[in-house]
Design an enzyme around this catalytic site. Structure first.
Site, PDB file in Angstrom:
ATOM      1  N   ARG A   1      43.564 -35.937  -6.283  1.00 61.03           N
ATOM      2  CA  ARG A   1      44.118 -35.573  -7.590  1.00 61.03           C
ATOM      3  C   ARG A   1      45.573 -35.996  -7.672  1.00 61.03           C
ATOM      4  NH1 ARG A   1      44.026 -29.526 -10.074  1.00 61.03           N
ATOM      5  NH2 ARG A   1      41.879 -29.665  -9.412  1.00 61.03           N
TER       6      ARG A   1
ATOM      7  N   THR B   1      49.570 -36.497 -13.088  1.00 66.28           N
ATOM      8  CA  THR B   1      48.641 -36.550 -14.224  1.00 66.28           C
ATOM      9  C   THR B   1      47.473 -35.580 -14.059  1.00 66.28           C
ATOM     10  OG1 THR B   1      47.268 -38.233 -13.185  1.00 66.28           O
ATOM     11  CG2 THR B   1      49.129 -39.024 -14.502  1.00 66.28           C
TER      12      THR B   1
ATOM     13  N   ASP C   1      38.289 -27.069   4.356  1.00 68.48           N
ATOM     14  CA  ASP C   1      39.015 -26.388   5.443  1.00 68.48           C
ATOM     15  C   ASP C   1      38.063 -25.545   6.291  1.00 68.48           C
ATOM     16  OD1 ASP C   1      41.490 -27.422   4.942  1.00 68.48           O
ATOM     17  OD2 ASP C   1      42.151 -25.756   3.680  1.00 68.48           O
TER      18      ASP C   1
END
Ligand code: URA
Length: 214
Positions: A109, A113, A208
């Site tokens: 990501r 933006t 994770d």
């Protein structure tokens, strides 16, 4: 099929799936247990998502007589893993359908933006002859899923399904607003996203927890 469907969303209610999901949600579950459970639940989800796979009849000989019997062509299927958490689902799915091909897609990501930016994409050949199952444990905002589906559609596969362990209404709407044809298979539609775009109650950060990176 042990799933309920509405608007191309299939919730897998099978007790084994729900039991394993509960163990995975528990924050006390260790990395090794979480990974093993992800593997097991992925096999069970593979069973559900392939319920309508095309079959062909072949002729075989049992110890007693010849017969026609049905087989699947695993090679026609492609699992596309969204990196990195999708890889947690991949192993379990491949243990059930070892002949399947595998594609990978990596997206991050952009912090400015917030759009999805591709950093890796590798698909098998002849995608236009294959059915695709996109795998990612969590369907949260749907931005990654939409970007992955958009990219995969460029290869013109015969069909696309999306499998995730946990989803939420926001993610499902985001995908189906643009791609209502993509069937979503999930073990749970959780309540909502929180302000950090985590699914609640959820299970935390799937990557994770699979890889022990936190
Ligand atoms: N990705 C995760 O791993 N967990 C969430 O809750 C949302 C996105």
């Amino acid at each position: 099929m042990n799933a309920s469907a509405q608007q191309n969303v299939f919730v897998i209610h099978h007790p084994l799936v729900q039991h394993k999901l509960t163990l995975m949600r528990n924050k006390e579950t260790s990395t090794s247990s979480f990974r093993r459970l992800m593997n097991e639940v992925s096999m069970l989800m593979a069973y559900e998502v392939t319920h309508d796979m095309a079959m062909q009849e072949i002729e075989i000989e049992t110890p007693l007589e010849r017969m026609k019997s049905r087989v699947i062509d695993g090679k026609k299927l492609v699992f596309v893993s969204i990196l990195r958490a999708g890889n947690g689902i991949l192993e379990g799915m491949l243990s059930v359908i070892p002949g399947a091909r595998v594609g990978h897609i990596g997206l991050y990501r952009d912090p400015k933006t917030l759009g999805a930016v591709e950093y890796y994409c590798k698909m098998p050949q002849n995608m236009n002859q294959r059915d695709v199952i996109v795998i990612d444990p969590m369907l949260a905002t749907g931005h990654t899923a939409v970007a992955a589906i958009e990219r995969i559609k460029e290869f013109k596969p015969k069909s696309i399904k999306f499998v995730c362990l946990v989803s939420c209404p926001e993610g499902i709407s985001a995908v189906h607003q643009i791609y209502p044809d993509v069937a979503i298979y999930t073990a749970s539609i959780d309540r909502q996203l929180n302000e950090h775009a985590y699914i609640v109650p959820g299970l935390g950060d799937a990557g994770d927890r699979i890889f022990g990176t936190k």
